[in-house]
Design a protein around this motif. Structure first.
Motif, PDB file in Angstrom:
ATOM      1  N   TYR A   1     -12.838   4.571   5.486  1.00  0.00           N
ATOM      2  CA  TYR A   1     -11.392   4.441   5.628  1.00  0.00           C
ATOM      3  C   TYR A   1     -10.897   5.367   6.729  1.00  0.00           C
ATOM      4  N   ASN A   2      -9.945   4.890   7.523  1.00  0.00           N
ATOM      5  CA  ASN A   2      -9.262   5.706   8.517  1.00  0.00           C
ATOM      6  C   ASN A   2      -7.962   6.165   7.871  1.00  0.00           C
TER       7      ASN A   2
ATOM      8  N   GLN B   1     -18.272   2.808   1.881  1.00  0.00           N
ATOM      9  CA  GLN B   1     -16.977   2.318   2.337  1.00  0.00           C
ATOM     10  C   GLN B   1     -16.421   3.351   3.306  1.00  0.00           C
TER      11      GLN B   1
ATOM     12  N   GLU C   1      -6.141   3.975   1.294  1.00  0.00           N
ATOM     13  CA  GLU C   1      -7.542   3.526   1.263  1.00  0.00           C
ATOM     14  C   GLU C   1      -7.645   2.085   0.756  1.00  0.00           C
ATOM     15  N   LYS C   2      -6.892   1.203   1.384  1.00  0.00           N
ATOM     16  CA  LYS C   2      -6.890  -0.209   0.987  1.00  0.00           C
ATOM     17  C   LYS C   2      -7.802  -1.073   1.839  1.00  0.00           C
ATOM     18  N   THR C   3      -8.093  -0.622   3.085  1.00  0.00           N
ATOM     19  CA  THR C   3      -8.869  -1.454   4.006  1.00  0.00           C
ATOM     20  C   THR C   3     -10.158  -0.746   4.409  1.00  0.00           C
ATOM     21  N   ASN C   4     -11.271  -1.257   3.923  1.00  0.00           N
ATOM     22  CA  ASN C   4     -12.591  -0.738   4.268  1.00  0.00           C
ATOM     23  C   ASN C   4     -12.907  -1.186   5.694  1.00  0.00           C
TER      24      ASN C   4
ATOM     25  N   ASP D   1      -4.438   4.451   7.128  1.00  0.00           N
ATOM     26  CA  ASP D   1      -4.523   3.819   5.801  1.00  0.00           C
ATOM     27  C   ASP D   1      -4.603   4.898   4.719  1.00  0.00           C
TER      28      ASP D   1
ATOM     29  N   TRP E   1     -11.241  10.478   8.937  1.00  0.00           N
ATOM     30  CA  TRP E   1     -12.147   9.522   8.308  1.00  0.00           C
ATOM     31  C   TRP E   1     -12.547   9.961   6.898  1.00  0.00           C
TER      32      TRP E   1
END
Length: 100
Positions: A60-61, A58, A68-71, A65, A42
């Motif tokens: 991110y996993n 924000q 780090e494109k998808t919060n 990801d 994380w």
């Protein structure tokens, strides 16, 4: 005293099976307005300052990801809360290393 938050992780870097690395990492922007807090897979980003379009936090996993494109903060509120609390404790203590 110059590196008050540092740990010797040479053994971990050299592959010593008994060595311990850090369990977390704090990344600091140039003016403390942006902090990254990495723990396991994380990464929590804290954006401070006025007039920013980004949300304050924000999440991110990084296992899923890397870019780090998808919060995913809305999907994992408990993880976000735990990381926020850890990061705020580090900030308040002025470092993550226990004081001696």
């Amino acid at each position: 005293g110059a590196c008050v938050d540092s740990f010797n992780v040479l053994g971990a870097l050299l592959g010593d099976p008994d060595a311990a690395g850090r369990e977390h990492l704090v990344q600091q922007g140039n003016n403390m307005s942006r902090l990254g807090f990495r723990h396991g897979d994380w990464k929590l980003i804290r954006q401070a300052g006025k007039g920013k379009n980004a949300p304050k936090y924000q999440l991110y996993n990084l296992a899923e990801d890397h870019a780090e494109k998808t919060n995913v903060i809305d999907k994992h509120p408990k993880v976000a809360e735990q990381l926020q609390n850890q990061l705020e404790s580090i900030i308040k203590a002025e470092g993550s290393r226990p004081k001696s």
